[in-house]
Structures are given as structure tokens and as C-alpha cells.
Design a protein around this motif. Structure first.
Motif, mmCIF file in Angstrom:
data_model
loop_
_atom_site.group_PDB
_atom_site.id
_atom_site.type_symbol
_atom_site.label_atom_id
_atom_site.label_comp_id
_atom_site.label_asym_id
_atom_site.label_seq_id
_atom_site.Cartn_x
_atom_site.Cartn_y
_atom_site.Cartn_z
ATOM 1 N N GLN B 316 0.818 -1.222 0.000
ATOM 2 C CA GLN B 316 0.000 0.000 0.000
ATOM 3 C C GLN B 316 0.848 1.268 0.000
ATOM 4 O OE1 GLN B 316 -3.021 -0.172 3.158
ATOM 5 N NE2 GLN B 316 -3.010 -2.394 2.871
ATOM 6 N N GLY B 317 2.152 1.102 -0.178
ATOM 7 C CA GLY B 317 3.017 2.276 -0.280
ATOM 8 C C GLY B 317 3.390 2.872 1.066
ATOM 9 N N MET B 318 3.220 2.089 2.130
ATOM 10 C CA MET B 318 3.551 2.632 3.445
ATOM 11 C C MET B 318 5.027 2.437 3.754
ATOM 12 S SD MET B 318 0.276 1.589 5.693
ATOM 13 C CE MET B 318 -1.321 2.320 5.391
ATOM 14 N N LYS B 319 5.391 3.004 4.878
ATOM 15 C CA LYS B 319 6.792 3.035 5.249
ATOM 16 C C LYS B 319 7.026 2.140 6.467
ATOM 17 C CE LYS B 319 10.050 6.740 6.421
ATOM 18 N NZ LYS B 319 10.053 8.205 6.543
ATOM 19 N N VAL B 320 8.217 1.516 6.511
ATOM 20 C CA VAL B 320 8.563 0.673 7.658
ATOM 21 C C VAL B 320 9.807 1.256 8.320
ATOM 22 C CG1 VAL B 320 9.069 -1.662 8.447
ATOM 23 C CG2 VAL B 320 7.723 -1.321 6.355
ATOM 24 N N ASN B 321 9.701 1.527 9.610
ATOM 25 C CA ASN B 321 10.846 2.040 10.351
ATOM 26 C C ASN B 321 11.315 1.004 11.357
ATOM 27 O OD1 ASN B 321 11.425 4.582 9.295
ATOM 28 N ND2 ASN B 321 9.765 5.539 10.472
ATOM 29 N N CYS B 322 12.634 0.943 11.544
ATOM 30 C CA CYS B 322 13.190 0.052 12.554
ATOM 31 C C CYS B 322 13.891 0.903 13.612
ATOM 32 C CB CYS B 322 14.189 -0.917 11.914
ATOM 33 S SG CYS B 322 14.871 -2.062 13.121
ATOM 34 N N VAL B 323 13.484 0.665 14.865
ATOM 35 C CA VAL B 323 14.074 1.412 15.978
ATOM 36 C C VAL B 323 15.090 0.532 16.686
ATOM 37 C CG1 VAL B 323 13.604 2.612 18.153
ATOM 38 C CG2 VAL B 323 11.915 2.671 16.291
ATOM 39 N N LEU B 324 16.254 1.098 16.974
ATOM 40 C CA LEU B 324 17.279 0.376 17.724
ATOM 41 C C LEU B 324 17.343 0.941 19.136
ATOM 42 C CD1 LEU B 324 20.014 -1.335 17.951
ATOM 43 C CD2 LEU B 324 21.137 0.797 17.275
ATOM 44 N N LEU B 325 17.203 0.043 20.128
ATOM 45 C CA LEU B 325 17.376 0.458 21.515
ATOM 46 C C LEU B 325 18.645 -0.212 22.029
ATOM 47 C CD1 LEU B 325 13.710 0.117 22.901
ATOM 48 C CD2 LEU B 325 14.820 2.190 22.050
ATOM 49 N N LYS B 326 19.658 0.589 22.244
ATOM 50 C CA LYS B 326 20.970 0.069 22.645
ATOM 51 C C LYS B 326 20.920 -0.557 24.044
ATOM 52 C CE LYS B 326 24.631 0.369 20.017
ATOM 53 N NZ LYS B 326 25.045 -0.976 19.534
ATOM 54 N N GLY B 327 21.311 -1.818 24.125
ATOM 55 C CA GLY B 327 21.414 -2.479 25.424
ATOM 56 C C GLY B 327 20.109 -3.000 25.985
ATOM 57 N N TRP B 328 19.062 -2.970 25.170
ATOM 58 C CA TRP B 328 17.724 -3.315 25.659
ATOM 59 C C TRP B 328 17.333 -4.768 25.409
ATOM 60 C CZ3 TRP B 328 13.143 -0.535 27.401
ATOM 61 C CH2 TRP B 328 13.431 0.733 27.904
ATOM 62 N N ASN B 329 18.254 -5.597 24.972
ATOM 63 C CA ASN B 329 17.886 -6.971 24.626
ATOM 64 C C ASN B 329 17.066 -7.638 25.731
ATOM 65 O OD1 ASN B 329 17.866 -9.428 23.159
ATOM 66 N ND2 ASN B 329 19.477 -10.180 24.549
ATOM 67 N N TRP B 396 5.247 0.310 11.311
ATOM 68 C CA TRP B 396 4.932 0.625 9.922
ATOM 69 C C TRP B 396 3.623 1.395 9.827
ATOM 70 C CZ3 TRP B 396 5.006 -3.944 12.471
ATOM 71 C CH2 TRP B 396 3.770 -4.606 12.637
ATOM 72 N N GLY B 397 3.528 2.183 8.764
ATOM 73 C CA GLY B 397 2.312 2.978 8.572
ATOM 74 C C GLY B 397 2.544 4.038 7.519
ATOM 75 N N ALA B 398 1.556 4.920 7.322
ATOM 76 C CA ALA B 398 1.718 6.031 6.395
ATOM 77 C C ALA B 398 2.949 6.832 6.841
ATOM 78 C CB ALA B 398 0.481 6.917 6.417
ATOM 79 N N ASP B 399 3.588 7.526 5.898
ATOM 80 C CA ASP B 399 4.879 8.193 6.173
ATOM 81 C C ASP B 399 4.935 8.904 7.521
ATOM 82 O OD1 ASP B 399 5.783 7.255 3.835
ATOM 83 O OD2 ASP B 399 6.450 9.210 3.045
ATOM 84 N N ASP B 401 2.899 8.813 10.039
ATOM 85 C CA ASP B 401 2.576 7.971 11.186
ATOM 86 C C ASP B 401 3.755 7.066 11.555
ATOM 87 O OD1 ASP B 401 0.174 9.192 10.988
ATOM 88 O OD2 ASP B 401 -0.897 7.478 10.136
ATOM 89 N N ALA B 402 4.442 6.538 10.542
ATOM 90 C CA ALA B 402 5.584 5.669 10.812
ATOM 91 C C ALA B 402 6.712 6.466 11.481
ATOM 92 C CB ALA B 402 6.086 5.022 9.516
ATOM 93 N N GLU B 403 6.862 7.721 11.047
ATOM 94 C CA GLU B 403 7.852 8.607 11.672
ATOM 95 C C GLU B 403 7.487 8.851 13.135
ATOM 96 O OE1 GLU B 403 10.777 10.443 10.447
ATOM 97 O OE2 GLU B 403 10.496 8.603 9.277
#
Lengths: 467, 641
Positions: B316-329, B396-399, B401-403
Motif C-alpha cells: 500500500q506504499g507505506m513506510k517501515v521504520n526500525c528502531v534500535l534500543l541500545k542495550g535493551w535486549n 509501519w504505517g503512512a509516512d 505515522d511511521a515517523e
């Protein structure tokens, strides 16, 4: 003298017994106090200033929860002052960003609060007006223009008068001379259409948009129409091709779009609705939202780069408007004539009528050289004085029909015309020569649309399109 | 911080709650029984799903004194919702739509509020100041609620102590939410503007059960006036909960008191576990300063994923963002509430703030199976420069919203290093709660410029005080003393018929026991038989009791008469069965005895009792039961001799 001033400030708004009690306990406004009453009630909080219009019996306390209450002064047994917390009125400013690619727009303030901020501690509404203050409250404005502001007056809309009309017209003229690309005028809504009308006569052939704007819900509330109206008007001033004097206010009550009404055909039609301004006997010039301006007609005056406009800042104050009612006595008209009125606009019934007993008074006005003009209190439609004998009789008595000019517009125009000349023939020529759409040759059939609620097809329409 | 580990709900003791420093206060909302709304003349209490028109509004935050948006305002502005109000012409006028200023306050409602304030022993204010309390969620079209303090202070007895009240206010009710999907929230407006009182207690309840018990007392006290609404949604409460070192969290709009204890337990657990999470983070060297996170657009990288939600989003043309949390495993799986983990805190924020309302709205590396492929996770780790100690969260979501989602994930994670964010939370059916919005502060109150302050005269206060009902705890004591069965006391003390009860007992000399049974139990019995009790007005009841006093009917006739009235909807003289005289009764008893003689009785010793029962059936309603028994016994005794 200064001591008295200080006391007024120290016990702001308190008088009579409340003042005595506060002084007795040395409890100034902004004191943090514990108060106990003779019937054993205990309250804690901050003493607030008292509104001048409120009674003299109660002390206002803001409690820790943010709520206010009033304590009857005569019941106060003791007040312990624990500290002080003075509220300071300051609006945060953020420098309005300058972008050399954007047009210069001037915002004049006349006193209505289109933008304001609230002092939470006192509840006072502080008008936001400087570009920085406006940017702090409506940052979107910077998307459209480089904004400059100038406060012309600080009066409520109902106190606008000849001095302000002329001053505003001159201020507009000065800005156009200096090459501004659009003008916005913040104005209280009650008489916005009066001001729009007189400015339409005083400033003619403007090369740039002149947009009047206000708000129906004060801007301290989250649901206010102020910010959106301001955005719409600034967008119109900055970007539109409409070089007219316009009123820009909500189209529907929903937060959807504004309408741009021609300044001579617009009227406030509801005491409180957001969508109160309507174009009467015609359709509005355009719709405006955050993203686009959609003209609804093509016969508007286009934006130009020249400075060939006219300023005609004339105004005769001895003009009145008479709203005719059955059983009106001739002395109503006579007293105006005797008091030296030079012009009278009548809002007559139906096609423009008054009763027969008024004829001698009209004759008296004619003999005394008073200019009498007829409009219709139906607001929609033309004055048609040839249809009935009554009309013809009145024309004999010197009453001049003004076609489909709105009563308030005819009033403003007569003030303006009589401000220019004593010659009644010349006045008549001015009155009947359209300047800015105040008289139109034809009324389109969609110029009169007041849908009647309850009718099935109207209800169907309303249910589909938000109001 | 204590090393206490939360136990299952049933095993928690008051000592455990003392250990974690559990504290709770209540804000009890109660609709008032008035004909009209609080600030306009629309009818109150008419609920309807039908609507004639819709209105669209946006709520714009007003800046605080410091020139910054306060927490709630900022959040609501971020969410950028279209708020749609559904308008029914019969229940809503231009006032509720915020197109007409308020009318004068409803005096009937104000009287009730003042009466309740007096019942609570509060100080009734001398002058009412109507305030505007900002709500930017759109639940009120003006963006604020009109509300005013009617009483300050007050207290109620509870166990061997008192629970103190902060204040009581009168206010207008809000809209009912119909849906909230994506960037569009829809409200029904029928409830909007109905008069409501809110009673606020100090946080003096020490266990979840105490909260419910105190709430019951408060509820019953207002009901005892007979002037408040009952039924679904007429009474709702906000429950404030905190633990030692935690934050005051408001659980909003709990409709049912029975659910309060479990909700309190879960919120206490959530706060306790979030404090433990902070300890864990600090132990890993992650605090407000060292916190390290970032996000990247990974749409391209995941374009071939088979995981449906992301696959569909990309199509659907949406965007996927990946967030990195350092040390949060591993910390996304940190338990917060029963069967609920820290990832839910994140998901909630993304749902509300970024308007990503379709779940799942995030996936994370601590529960990676059944999401994207292991190889994708591996690639992501590489792209994100993540080690095995780090956590990854995908949104993920519309630009926009994903931001917003990615940024909000980082904000919420960072908050965990600091403590427990001040929030209002919504109650879920399973007893857990979810994020609703940031908790607003007292700065959101400001005076209503549309309505002047309103003095409350001593005459008015005295008039209300003179008509005030007896407080329920006093009533309870008195009822028990005069012999009302204890199982009925509870209902009678809050019954609208409580005044009638006193009247028939005092004026008609009806025994308190019978009067209470007839007024409380009989209607219940009729309702069980699916009969309406509408026709049984106070006047009708009084007339029935008067028949007893006038010796026209027996106690036993009361229920049959009530039943007839319920069946037919009217009271008729025909329902009265005339009492039999003694001679007539004796005749019937003699005749019945003959019939009874021929009957087989297994247990001879029960013979007399059975006979009386038999008689009662024959004679029910035609004479007083005790008289029948007396006569029957005389006849039986005579026979024995």
C-alpha cells in the motif's frame, strides 16, 4: 495619589466589605492563604483579583486543584497569609521566521481578539498580536507569508466608528503605497460587515487582497475558530488573486473551509454560530482552506502590481437608520429631522414600504433637504417601489429606492456620500452608482438559499454533508 | 527499593500492599436525575444511536504560561485527529455543538449537588465559580468541560477510621465514543451536557479491596437521595493508584465497582515492575544520559517479507521504520501486568500517538518468531549496527505515522530509564489497563468567561439542609434497631421508597419488617416474574398499606394485590378480597378438616403442621395468617381433648 493607585492594585477589584476584610488581615491579591469562616468552613488557596462587574461580597480563591471558589467576606473569621505568588502577564514570543521567497502581508489590529493567550492563573485572556506572539500561537502562518503587524485600535467591534474607519482606510492606503502584497484586518465580528462596507467605499480599486477576519469562539479555547480563520485570511492575503475587500470567516460550523465574502454583500446572520457570515442576494467570491483557494465565480477584481487605487476617506455622522414597524409614529422621523440629521435610511417592509401616517414626516424631511433612502428589512430581494401605490406615493415624497443594497451597507454608503457633498442630486448619483458590488443588476436564484430544516430532502442533504 | 516480587492477585495480603506503599484515591462521577441538561434545555437521559447530522472539529492546544505545550496538549496535537460529532436533533441543540453560549446553570441539578455535598459533610461554597477544564481528546466539542466546585472537604466513616474528601464538583457529562480508528474519532453527543457530580477523595485507601468498599459507600450515599440516575453508565469512577516511588496514575471511567480491586492490583504491579525495570536498566548502565536509540527506514530491506502486516503495508506504499534500543535486549518481554509486557507500553503509545490503530502495530526482536524471517532479522541487525545486547522494534504505517511511531517508541523507552510517566489509563476487561493519554495538570483549569460567579444564599443552603435525607450509616443503624431484616437494609437504605417506608411505618403503623419486605422484596419477586412495577407508585403502595391498617385486607393479600396491579397496570377495588369473619373462618376450617381426614399422611407427627399449611392455601389473603393459625390450633386442640 500613588498610594491610592497602589491600593487599587494591591486589592484589585475588591471594594466595600471584601476590601475591609482583606485589609484587616493584610491579605493582598496573589497571597497564598488559609481562610476560616465563622461557620467553620476552611479553604486554602491563592487570592485572585475580583472582576469589577462581580458583587462586592465575595473573595475569590484559586485552590490547589485549579478550581476557583468565592468566600463570603462577612463570614470570614480569620485569614492566615502563607506567601505570595504574583501572576505575571507575559506572552511567549518566537521570532516570526523570515523567508525572502514569501510575500509580505500586513495584519492590522482593531481590537477584536483573533489570537489570544490565556493566563491560566487568572483566567485573563491576553491578546496575542505581535508577529512573535502570533507565531507562538499559530505557527502555520509562517507557511504562507512574512507577517508584519500593527495595532491600530483597541476597541470592541461595537465601538468602531468614523474615526476608526478613516484611520484604517489611511493605514491601508499607506501599506499599499509601500507595496504590501496583502492586508488582513483583525476585527470583532459584531460590526465586521459595517466596517467591510465602509472600507469598500473608502478604498477603491485596491491592487491587493484586503481581508477582514475575526472569530466567533475566543481563541483561548481548543475548539476556537480563530486560528483557522487567521490561517485562511493570511493565505488569502498572501496568495489569492482576489483584489477585493472581503470578509473571511467559517463556511460551515465544521472545521473545514472558510468563505470569502464581498465586503458589501456580507452580513452576520446568527448571534453565535461559527458560520454566521453569509453573502446575501449573491454567492460568495471563493472558498479557502489550508491548501487551496477555490473561486466560486470569475467576476472578481484581479490582483495587480500597480498602485493605482483610490482613497476616499469621507464620513458624515448625522445619518440614521430606521427600522420600520407597523404603528410607527411620524415623530420618529420628525425628531431626526429636527435634530439635524442629513440622511435617513429606512428598512421598510416587503418591497420597501411604510404606513400612510408617516407620509407627512417624509414630506417634512424632503422639505428640510434630508436625504431619505429605502432598503428592505427582508434583507433578500430588491426594493420595488413601482409595484404598489404606496411605493409611488413615497417616491413622490423624495424617498429613493436603493435596489438590493443591504440596509447596513446603504447606511454606510449614505454616510460616505453625504461626507463628500451637500448636493442631494450628487448624493443620489453616488448612492445609485455601484462601487463594489453593493448593488447588483441581477439576483441569481441561488443567491437566496435558506434551507428549511425538517424537509426530508434537506435532512438528507444535511446528513450527507457536514454543516 | 524493596526486593518484593508481585504474587498472584489472590495471594496478595494487606501487608504486601503496605510493603509496596500502595495508595489509592477515587474520583466518583454520578449523573443526576434531572429533566434537562446542565447548561441548556435539552432533555437529559435520552440515549439514541440515530443521528441527523455530523460536525467535524479539530482540537488545538493552547499554550501554557511557560510558552510550551503541556504534556496532554502536545500529545493530542501530535495525534491530529479528525473529530466527528454525530448530532441528533432531539437530544442536542446549538449549545452542545459549541455554537451558542451556555444558558444559566440548571437549578435543580445544583440543588442536588449541594445536597450531596452536605451529606458528605463538605463545606458548601458561598459563591460558585464555573471553570473550564480542558479536554483535547475531543470528548467535549468546546475543548473544555464546564465544571464548578460545590463543596470543599468532607468525610465519610469507613471501618474504624474516616476517609477524607478533597472536593465535590458539578459538571457536564462528555460525549460517548463510537470509534477511534486511524486519524478519525467519532462521538455520539446525546450524553453530552448531562449534569454530573464528581466526588474526589484523598488517596487514603490502602488496599484494592478498600478502594471498592469506599466506592460502594460513596455510591450508596448519593443514591440514598433518590435524585441520581442509576443503570449502566450513570455512575463511573476514575481510580488513582500509586506505589512507593511511583506516580499517580489515573484509571479512567471504570463502570463497575466490582472490577476495581483487580484493576488496582494490576496497576500497582505495573508501577512496581516498571520501577524494577528502571533498576535493571540502570544496572545495565542505561540512564537518562546514556540512553541511546535511533531509527532507520527499512522499507526496502523488508520489501520481500512474507509477514502479512508488513507485506500489506509495503504494497500500500507505506513506510517501515526500525528502531534500535541500545542495550535493551530482552526487555520488551519484561512483565508489567498479568500476561502483559513492556512491549504493550510501546504498542499503546504507537496506537494512540501515531494513530496506528490496527494491531499488531509493532514487532520486536525479543519475540521474533512468527514475524519476519530470521534472515530478515539478521539483516536488520547488520543494517542497524545492532549487537546481541540490543533490541529492535519495527513499526509501519503512512509516512508521517511511521515517523511519529518510531519517535514515540524512543520517547517511551527513554521514559523507562526515568520512572513512570504520568498518564491516564483505560480499564480493560481482563483487569489490566492501557495507555489513554498523558495526565493533565491543574494548569488546564481557567474561569468560564461566559457565566458570572453565582452566589449561593444561606436561605438556599438551609432549605436544602432541612430536606436532606438521613445519612446511610445512620439509616442502617436505625433500620436494624426497628427490626428491618439485615438482608433488606442494604437495598432499603438507598431505595427511592425509603421515605415511603418511614411514612407507612409511622403513619399507618405497619411493622417495619413487613413494610420493608413489601417495598423491597415484593417488587423484586414481580420483576422475576417479568412483570413491570411501573404502576406501583408511592401513592398506590400507600393505599395498599392503608387497607391493612383499616383492617380491610390481611398482610397476605398484599403480594397478590401488587401482582394484579403489575399485570393490569392499574389499581382496582376489585382486587381487594374482603376479610372473612371468625365464624366464616371456623366454618371453612371445619369443612377443610373433613377433607383432610381422608388424606394419607406419612408422618403422623407432622399432621397438625400440614393441616395448617393446607388451610393457609385455602384461605390465603382472606384473613390474617396468625388468626387462621390460632383458630386452627383451637379446633385441633378441642378435637384432641
Amino acid at each position: 495619589m500613588s498610594e491610592i493607585m497602589n491600593e487599587a492594585e494591591a486589592y484589585k477589584g475588591y471594594r466595600g466589605i471584601t476590601l475591609e476584610v482583606l485589609k484587616k488581615f493584610n491579605a493582598l491579591v496573589w497571597s497564598e492563604i488559609d481562610v476560616e469562616t465563622i461557620d467553620g468552613s476552611k479553604y486554602s488557596g491563592l487570592i485572585l483579583p475580583r472582576s469589577e462587574t462581580a458583587d462586592a461580597n465575595h473573595i475569590v480563591i484559586k485552590m490547589a486543584t485549579g478550581y476557583n471558589i468565592g468566600v463570603r467576606a462577612e463570614k470570614v473569621a480569620s485569614i492566615v497569609v502563607n506567601g505570595r505568588k504574583v501572576a505575571h502577564y507575559k506572552i511567549p514570543e518566537k521570532a516570526f521566521p523570515y523567508d525572502k521567497g514569501k510575500p509580505r502581508v500586513k495584519l492590522f489590529g482593531t481590537g477584536g481578539t483573533i489570537a489570544s493567550r490565556l493566563d491560566y492563573r487568572t483566567g485573563a485572556v491576553i491578546p496575542a498580536f505581535s508577529p512573535g506572539e502570533l507565531y507562538g500561537s499559530v505557527p502555520e502562518l509562517a507557511d504562507y507569508c512574512n507577517l508584519e503587524t500593527e495595532k491600530l485600535y483597541g476597541v470592541f467591534s461595537e465601538n468602531m466608528g468614523p474615526e476608526q474607519y478613516i484611520g484604517t482606510a489611511k493605514a491601508i492606503a499607506k501599506e499599499i503605497e509601500q507595496g504590501v502584497e496583502g492586508i488582513v484586518i483583525g476585527h470583532g465580528t459584531d460590526t465586521m460587515h459595517h466596517t467591510a462596507a465602509i472600507l469598500s467605499f473608502m478604498i477603491q480599486n485596491s491592487p491587493v487582497p484586503i481581508v477582514m477576519v475575526g472569530s466567533q469562539r475566543s481563541s483561548d479555547r481548543p475548539s476556537s475558530d480563530a486560528a483557522l480563520n487567521l490561517i485562511h485570511s493570511v493565505k488569502t492575503a498572501a496568495e489569492s488573486n482576489l483584489a477585493e475587500i472581503m470578509v473571511c470567516m467559517f463556511g460551515p460550523t465544521s472545521d473545514m473551509y472558510g468563505l470569502l465574502h464581498r465586503g458589501t454583500r456580507v452580513r452576520k446572520m446568527h448571534s453565535s454560530y461559527r458560520s454566521t457570515f453569509r453573502t446575501l442576494g449573491d454567492i460568495p467570491l471563493a472558498m479557502v482552506d489550508k491548501n487551496k483557494i477555490t473561486p466560486l465565480r470569475q467576476d472578481y477584481k484581479k490582483r495587480r502590481t500597480d498602485k493605482e487605487f483610490k482613497i476616499l476617506p469621507y464620513f458624515e455622522e448625522k445619518v440614521g437608520i430606521v427600522y420600520y414597524y407597523p404603528n410607527m409614529q411620524p415623530d420618529m422621523i420628525n425628531s431626526m429631522v429636527d435634530n439635524g440629521y442629513r440622511g435617513i435610511v429606512i428598512a421598510g417592509t416587503g418591497l420597501g414600504h411604510v404606513n400612510k401616517p408617516l407620509y407627512p414626516a417624509l414630506k417634512y424631511a424632503q422639505d428640510k433637504g434630508v436625504a431619505v433612502y429605502m432598503t428592505v428589512q427582508t434583507l433578500w430581494g430588491y426594493v420595488q417601489m413601482y409595484v404598489y401605490d404606496t411605493g409611488r406615493d413615497m417616491m413622490e415624497l423624495g424617498v429613493v429606492p436603493t435596489a438590493n443594497m443591504l440596509p447596513e451597507v446603504a447606511y454606510m454608503k449614505l454616510c460616505w456620500a453625504l461626507g463628500q457633498t451637500d448636493n442631494l442630486e450628487e448624493v443620489k448619483r453616488i448612492m445609485l452608482t455601484p462601487v463594489a458590488g453593493e448593488i447588483t443588476e441581477r439576483e441569481p436564484s441561488n443567491g437566496y438559499l435558506i434551507y428549511q430544516g425538517g424537509i426530508p430532502e434537506v435532512e438528507e442533504f444535511i446528513s450527507k454533508f457536514r454543516k | 527499593m524493596s526486593k518484593f516480587i508481585f504474587k498472584p492477585y489472590e495471594e496478595m495480603t494487606p501487608e504486601d500492599y503496605a510493603t509496596i506503599g500502595f495508595k489509592s484515591g477515587l474520583e466518583v462521577h454520578q449523573q443526576l436525575l434531572t429533566e434537562k441538561k446542565l447548561f441548556c434545555n435539552c432533555p437529559a437521559g435520552h440515549y439514541q444511536d440515530k443521528y441527523n447530522a455530523e460536525i467535524l472539529r479539530h482540537m488545538r492546544p493552547t499554550l501554557s504560561e511557560l510558552g510550551e505545550y503541556d504534556g496532554t496538549a502536545l500529545m493530542e496535537f501530535k495525534t491530529k485527529k479528525d473529530i466527528i460529532y454525530r448530532i441528533n436533533y432531539d437530544t442536542v441543540c446549538t449549545y452542545e455543538m459549541d455554537d451558542t453560549p451556555p444558558f444559566q446553570i440548571n437549578e435543580q441539578a445544583l440543588d442536588i449537588a449541594l445536597e450531596v455535598g452536605m451529606l458528605f459533610n463538605g463545606y458548601i461554597v458561598d459563591e460558585l465559580h464555573i471553570a473550564r477544564k480542558q479536554y483535547l481528546d475531543g470528548s467535549i466539542p468546546t475543548g473544555f468541560q464546564r465544571t464548578a466546585i460545590t463543596a470543599v472537604g468532607g468525610h465519610i466513616p469507613y471501618k474504624d477510621r474516616t476517609i477524607n474528601l478533597i472536593q465535590m464538583s458539578i459538571e457536564e457529562d462528555s460525549c460517548r465514543e463510537t470509534s477511534d480508528i486511524g486519524h478519525k474519532r467519532i462521538y455520539k453527543t446525546d450524553r453530552l451536557g448531562m449534569p454530573l457530580i464528581e466526588t474526589v477523595t484523598y488517596p487514603e485507601m490502602k488496599t484494592p479491596d478498600e478502594v471498592a468498599e469506599v466506592n460502594n459507600i460513596l455510591r450508596e450515599l448519593v443514591r440514598s437521595t433518590g435524585k441520581v440516575r442509576t443503570g449502566i453508565g450513570a455512575g463511573r469512577q476514575d481510580v488513582n493508584v500509586s506505589v512507593e516511588g511511583g506516580t499517580r496514575i489515573e484509571i479512567k471511567g471504570v463502570p463497575n465497582i466490582k472490577r476495581i480491586p483487580l484493576l488496582c492490583y494490576n496497576e500497582a504491579m505495573r508501577q512496581w515492575n516498571l520501577l524494577r525495570l528502571r533498576e535493571e536498566l540502570h544496572a545495565r548502565g542505561i540512564n537518562g544520559e546514556t540512553f541511546n536509540a535511533n531509527y532507520t527506514d527499512v522499507t526496502k530491506l523488508l520489501r520481500k517479507t512474507a509477514y502479512q502486516p508488513i507485506h500489506n503495508a509495503i504494497i500500500q506504499g507505506m513506510k517501515v521504520n526500525c528502531v534500535l534500543l541500545k542495550g535493551w535486549n530482552g526487555l520488551m518481554n519484561w512483565q508489567t501486568q498479568t500476561d502483559t509486557y513492556f512491549s504493550k507500553e510501546i504498542s499503546d503509545r504507537v496506537r494512540v500517538i501515531a494513530c496506528l490503530t490496527t494491531l499488531p502495530n509493532i514487532i520486536h526482536s525479543d519475540r521474533w518468531s512468527e514475524t519476519i524471517a530470521a534472515a530478515d532479522w539478521k539483516n536488520l541487525r547488520k543494517v542497524m549496527n545492532a549487537t546481541k545486547d540490543d533490541a529492535l522494534i519495527i513499526v509501519w504505517g503512512a509516512d508521517d505515522d511511521a515517523e511519529m511511531g518510531a519517535k514515540e517508541i524512543i520517547i517511551r523507552a527513554k521514559e523507562a530509564t526515568i520512572g513512570i510517566p504520568s498518564e491516564t489509563r483505560q480499564a480493560h476487561w481482563d483487569g489490566t489497563n492501557g495507555f489513554e493519554r498523558i495526565l493533565p495538570g491543574p494548569e488546564r483549569m481557567y474561569p468560564d468567561t461566559d457565566l458570572p460567579p453565582k452566589p449561593i444564599s444561606d436561605e438556599r443552603k438551609n432549605r436544602i439542609r432541612s430536606q436532606m435525607p438521613e445519612r446511610i450509616w445512620d439509616r442502617t443503624k436505625r433500620y436494624l434497631e426497628i427490626g428491618v431484616p439485615s438482608d433488606i437494609v442494604r437495598d432499603l437504605r438507598i431505595s427511592k421508597l425509603a421515605n415511603l417506608f418511614d411514612k407507612v411505618v409511622n403513619e399507618l403503623n405497619i411493622s417495619p419488617k413487613f413494610a420493608s419486605v413489601a417495598l423491597i422484596q415484593f417488587p423484586k419477586r414481580l420483576k422475576k416474574m417479568r412483570l413491570s412495577t411501573i404502576a406501583l407508585t408511592e401513592e398506590v403502595y400507600f393505599n395498599i398499606f392503608k387497607l391493612i391498617t383499616d383492617n380491610k385486607i390481611s398482610h397476605a393479600s398484599v403480594f397478590p394485590i401488587m401482582k394484579k396491579i403489575a399485570e393490569t397496570g392499574i389499581f382496582s377495588e376489585e382486587y381487594i378480597i374482603n376479610l372473612k369473619k371468625e365464624e366464616e373462618l371456623i366454618k371453612v376450617i371445619e369443612r377443610t378438616k373433613l377433607i383432610f381426614k381422608d388424606m394419607k399422611i406419612n408422618k403422623a407427627e407432622k399432621r397438625d403442621d400440614l393441616f395448617i399449611c393446607f388451610l393457609m392455601n385455602e384461605l390465603r389473603g382472606t384473613a390474617d395468617g396468625s388468626l387462621i393459625a390460632k383458630l386452627a390450633k383451637e379446633i385441633l386442640n378441642a378435637e384432641d381433648k
